[in-house]
Scaffold this motif. Structure first.
Motif, PDB file in Angstrom:
ATOM      1  N   ALA A 137      35.667  43.655  42.776  1.00 38.83           N
ATOM      2  CA  ALA A 137      36.824  43.558  43.668  1.00 38.83           C
ATOM      3  C   ALA A 137      36.866  42.195  44.352  1.00 38.83           C
ATOM      4  CB  ALA A 137      36.783  44.681  44.704  1.00 38.83           C
ATOM      5  N   LEU A 138      35.704  41.694  44.780  1.00 38.61           N
ATOM      6  CA  LEU A 138      35.641  40.368  45.395  1.00 38.61           C
ATOM      7  C   LEU A 138      36.065  39.285  44.411  1.00 38.61           C
ATOM      8  CD1 LEU A 138      34.817  38.408  47.664  1.00 38.61           C
ATOM      9  CD2 LEU A 138      32.459  38.549  46.793  1.00 38.61           C
ATOM     10  N   LEU A 141      39.795  39.348  43.907  1.00 39.68           N
ATOM     11  CA  LEU A 141      40.492  38.742  45.049  1.00 39.68           C
ATOM     12  C   LEU A 141      40.442  37.222  44.982  1.00 39.68           C
ATOM     13  CD1 LEU A 141      41.924  39.081  47.768  1.00 39.68           C
ATOM     14  CD2 LEU A 141      39.664  39.204  48.846  1.00 39.68           C
ATOM     15  N   ILE A 142      39.268  36.675  44.628  1.00 42.18           N
ATOM     16  CA  ILE A 142      39.136  35.216  44.528  1.00 42.18           C
ATOM     17  C   ILE A 142      40.044  34.667  43.433  1.00 42.18           C
ATOM     18  CG2 ILE A 142      37.537  33.371  43.881  1.00 42.18           C
ATOM     19  CD1 ILE A 142      35.329  34.988  45.267  1.00 42.18           C
ATOM     20  N   TYR A 144      42.776  36.002  42.250  1.00 42.37           N
ATOM     21  CA  TYR A 144      44.182  36.149  42.641  1.00 42.37           C
ATOM     22  C   TYR A 144      44.601  35.040  43.615  1.00 42.37           C
ATOM     23  CZ  TYR A 144      48.418  38.097  44.679  1.00 42.37           C
ATOM     24  OH  TYR A 144      49.706  38.269  45.132  1.00 42.37           O
ATOM     25  N   VAL A 145      43.780  34.790  44.630  1.00 41.89           N
ATOM     26  CA  VAL A 145      44.100  33.732  45.600  1.00 41.89           C
ATOM     27  C   VAL A 145      44.182  32.377  44.893  1.00 41.89           C
ATOM     28  CG1 VAL A 145      43.239  32.477  47.608  1.00 41.89           C
ATOM     29  CG2 VAL A 145      43.126  34.976  47.552  1.00 41.89           C
TER      30      VAL A 145
END
Length: 269
Positions: A137-138, A141-142, A144-145
């Protein structure tokens, strides 16, 4: 000894387990040979007959284990895994179920449950799943950003790699794996010389930091599995030692009683 005890002793015997392992290996080889048209033309009938014989062996083995352990058979996840694999193989692979013929190779996965070392590795991986999910998940997120930033920064410079969010996500995933990322970076840097800062920071975070966390979690899970196995083995050894000590103590007490009885008989005589 009851019949069920004899069957349990049979399925737990090392020679029987080694035989099943060899059957699994041979079956995996025959299924691989069936993918060759040349081999099928020459010995296709023999391969199909051998496949059926080995399927009968697997079915008989699962049936024996089911009889030996009774309802306890389904309490072991590995037994359920073997039961499902063999059950899929028994489904008629004709008509609408012809696609299931390709699933016969799943029988090779039974090596995981048959070989203790493989079983420990998979158990370690499963134990690491919760931690891997958090790290995944982390990582998502990275990426995606970084994808949103890269699309806004480089979509006009290199639309084939950063034209929209979906394309950028795939490009950044490719970059994370180290596949051809210098070519992508150089194409962008031809018009944006400082773009290397984005790529270097992204690779350091995604590849060198987050991906290494996956390895750390997996290693931790493997260590936990090995520790649990050692603890279980020690508990079993302690239980066996306690039973052995109790048996020796009972024999000593019986011997002392016999000696006492012999002394009494001599005193009376």
């Amino acid at each position: 000894m009851t019949t069920r005890d004899r069957v349990r002793a049979l399925v737990e015997h090392k020679r029987f387990q080694h035989f099943i392992i060899w059957v699994i290996v041979v079956n995996a080889v025959t299924l691989g040979l069936e993918t060759s048209p040349v081999v099928l033309r020459e010995v296709g009938g023999l391969l199909h007959a051998a496949d059926r014989v080995m399927l009968y062996i697997f079915t008989a083995e699962v049936a024996l284990r089911l009889y030996a352990y009774g309802p306890r058979f389904f309490r072991d996840p590995w037994n359920v895994f073997d039961f499902l694999i063999v059950g899929i193989s028994l489904v008629p692979a004709s008509g609408p179920f012809s696609v299931l013929r390709a699933l016969r190779i799943l029988r090779a996965l039974r090596l995981i449950s048959a070989v203790p070392a493989m079983r420990r590795v998979v158990s370690g991986l499963l134990a690491a799943v919760p931690g891997m999910a958090s790290i995944g998940a982390l990582l998502g997120l990275i990426i995606y950003v970084a994808a949103v930033m890269a699309t806004k920064l480089f979509s006009g410079i290199s639309p084939q790699y950063f034209g929209d969010l979906g394309t950028t996500l795939f490009t950044l995933f490719q970059t994370m794996t180290g596949e051809a990322w210098p070519d992508i970076a150089r194409e962008v840097m031809a018009q944006a010389p400082f773009a290397w800062i984005f790529f270097v920071i992204y690779i350091l975070i995604s590849s060198f930091a987050v991906l290494n966390l996956f390895i750390a979690v997996i290693v931790s899970g493997m260590e936990k599995t090995v520790t649990d196995d050692l603890a279980e083995a020690e508990e079993q050894h302690a239980a066996d030692q306690a039973r052995s000590d109790a048996l020796i103590l009972a024999e000593v007490r019986a011997l002392r009683r016999e000696i006492a009885e012999l002394k009494e008989q001599r005193e009376r005589a």
